[in-house]
Enzyme design. Structure first.
Site, PDB file in Angstrom:
ATOM      1  N   PRO A   2      40.358  67.344  94.447  1.00  0.00           N
ATOM      2  CA  PRO A   2      40.244  67.362  95.883  1.00  0.00           C
ATOM      3  C   PRO A   2      40.244  65.931  96.528  1.00  0.00           C
ATOM      4  O   PRO A   2      39.388  65.062  96.183  1.00  0.00           O
ATOM      5  CB  PRO A   2      38.720  67.979  95.948  1.00  0.00           C
ATOM      6  CG  PRO A   2      38.458  68.663  94.800  1.00  0.00           C
ATOM      7  CD  PRO A   2      39.146  67.956  93.939  1.00  0.00           C
ATOM      8  N   GLU A   3      41.192  65.654  97.534  1.00  0.00           N
ATOM      9  CA  GLU A   3      41.123  64.448  98.035  1.00  0.00           C
ATOM     10  C   GLU A   3      41.360  64.744  99.620  1.00  0.00           C
ATOM     11  O   GLU A   3      41.286  66.112  99.753  1.00  0.00           O
ATOM     12  CB  GLU A   3      42.379  63.464  97.704  1.00  0.00           C
ATOM     13  CG  GLU A   3      42.236  63.094  95.754  1.00  0.00           C
ATOM     14  CD  GLU A   3      43.043  61.880  95.593  1.00  0.00           C
ATOM     15  OE1 GLU A   3      43.378  61.088  96.374  1.00  0.00           O
ATOM     16  OE2 GLU A   3      43.171  61.986  94.322  1.00  0.00           O
ATOM     17  N   LYS A  51      36.374  63.511 102.948  1.00  0.00           N
ATOM     18  CA  LYS A  51      36.193  64.391 101.551  1.00  0.00           C
ATOM     19  C   LYS A  51      35.132  65.165 101.928  1.00  0.00           C
ATOM     20  O   LYS A  51      34.741  65.814 101.024  1.00  0.00           O
ATOM     21  CB  LYS A  51      36.280  63.688 100.341  1.00  0.00           C
ATOM     22  CG  LYS A  51      37.963  62.918 100.096  1.00  0.00           C
ATOM     23  CD  LYS A  51      37.834  62.378  98.592  1.00  0.00           C
ATOM     24  CE  LYS A  51      37.113  61.294  98.096  1.00  0.00           C
ATOM     25  NZ  LYS A  51      37.310  60.710  96.803  1.00  0.00           N
ATOM     26  N   ARG A 255      36.721  56.426  85.626  1.00  0.00           N
ATOM     27  CA  ARG A 255      37.810  57.229  86.187  1.00  0.00           C
ATOM     28  C   ARG A 255      39.185  56.765  85.580  1.00  0.00           C
ATOM     29  O   ARG A 255      39.521  55.406  85.465  1.00  0.00           O
ATOM     30  CB  ARG A 255      38.046  57.016  87.718  1.00  0.00           C
ATOM     31  CG  ARG A 255      37.074  57.408  88.595  1.00  0.00           C
ATOM     32  CD  ARG A 255      37.294  57.114  90.020  1.00  0.00           C
ATOM     33  NE  ARG A 255      35.814  57.410  91.014  1.00  0.00           N
ATOM     34  CZ  ARG A 255      36.099  58.641  91.689  1.00  0.00           C
ATOM     35  NH1 ARG A 255      37.153  59.378  91.533  1.00  0.00           N
ATOM     36  NH2 ARG A 255      35.113  58.840  92.231  1.00  0.00           N
TER      37      ARG A 255
END
Length: 269
Positions: A2-3, A51, A255
């Site tokens: 999700p962005e 977001k 990340r």
């Protein structure tokens, strides 16, 4: 993942399913709000802010949620089988006579007064897909700490809201610099173009079922007909679409980060 673009799509689905309808079922499965009951209240709207998701209901209340890495909202018709995950992953259920919205694996779920929404989202920078978008403010925020690595600065939602790890990697590739390059070392035209490209990419993907950075309308993309949807993200070991050099992968702040060692200049790690 999700962005900003996928969160906006989620907000649109929830808004279409819930807005204007009265809640007949309300179940918030987090300890702090487990006793809260929203049944009998009409859903006013569901809005994306960066977001974050804001579901506003009658009585001046807002249900604030954030998907982070793998959270999701699913909308079901009556009689549908819920397929978003096992029952123990459900964090929220909002039902009307027409639809049921189920929130899975939501790491952030809180009920607050609508007048207090700024406590949840007031820290965010200009929203790339929102009415508050301001490229000059976003650029100024991005460059505020010249020693900060570009990848970190792009992910900091206080600078500009909506960019996640996928867009971080893709934007650095399009700018031809590594995510570890200090933002102060970006030439001024490149920095300005980076912000513009970020806006163009999220706008291009806001209504697409599958995110792509290789086939968008912006002239910054060198291969508009490339079959690969992304230039570097999740393509470790595969050839760069520009130069055929194998794409590399390394963690940045825990990340996975992808880049082309030939096309992108700057420090690594």
């Amino acid at each position: 993942m999700p962005e900003g673009d996928t969160v906006l799509q989620t907000a649109k689905r929830l808004d279409l399913a819930l807005a204007g309808h009265v809640l007949t079922r309300s179940d918030l499965r987090v300890p702090r709000f487990a006793t809260a009951d929203l049944t009998g209240r009409q859903v006013l709207d569901v809005t994306a802010r960066g977001k974050h998701l804001l579901t506003r209901v009658e009585g001046g209340l807002t249900l604030h949620s954030h998907l982070r890495m793998d959270g999701a909202w699913r909308v079901y018709d009556p009689g549908d089988r819920w397929r978003g995950g096992p029952a123990h992953q459900i964090r929220a259920i909002l039902g009307t006579a027409q639809h049921t919205a189920v929130g899975y694996r939501l790491p952030v779920l809180e009920l607050l007064r609508t007048r207090d929404e700024d406590k949840a989202v007031g820290h965010l920078g200009p929203d790339l897909l929102g009415p508050d978008w301001d490229p000059e403010v976003a650029l100024r925020n991005l460059l505020a700490d010249p020693a900060r690595p570009l990848g970190q600065a792009l992910l900091d939602q206080r600078n500009l809201a909506g960019i996640g790890n996928v867009y971080k990697c893709e934007l650095c590739f399009l700018a031809r610099v590594t995510p570890w390059l200090p933002v102060g070392e970006l030439p001024s035209p490149v920095a300005s173009r980076l912000v513009t490209t970020a806006k163009q990419l999220l706008e291009a993907n806001r209504d697409r079922p599958t995110r792509t950075t290789t086939g968008g309308p912006t002239p910054a993309l060198p291969h508009p007909r490339a079959r690969e949807p992304l230039f570097v993200y999740s393509r470790a070991g595969r050839p760069c679409l520009r130069c055929r050099t194998p794409i590399r992968k390394m963690e940045q702040d825990a990340r996975p980060t992808y880049w082309c060692p030939h096309c992108q200049s700057g420090p690594i790690g």
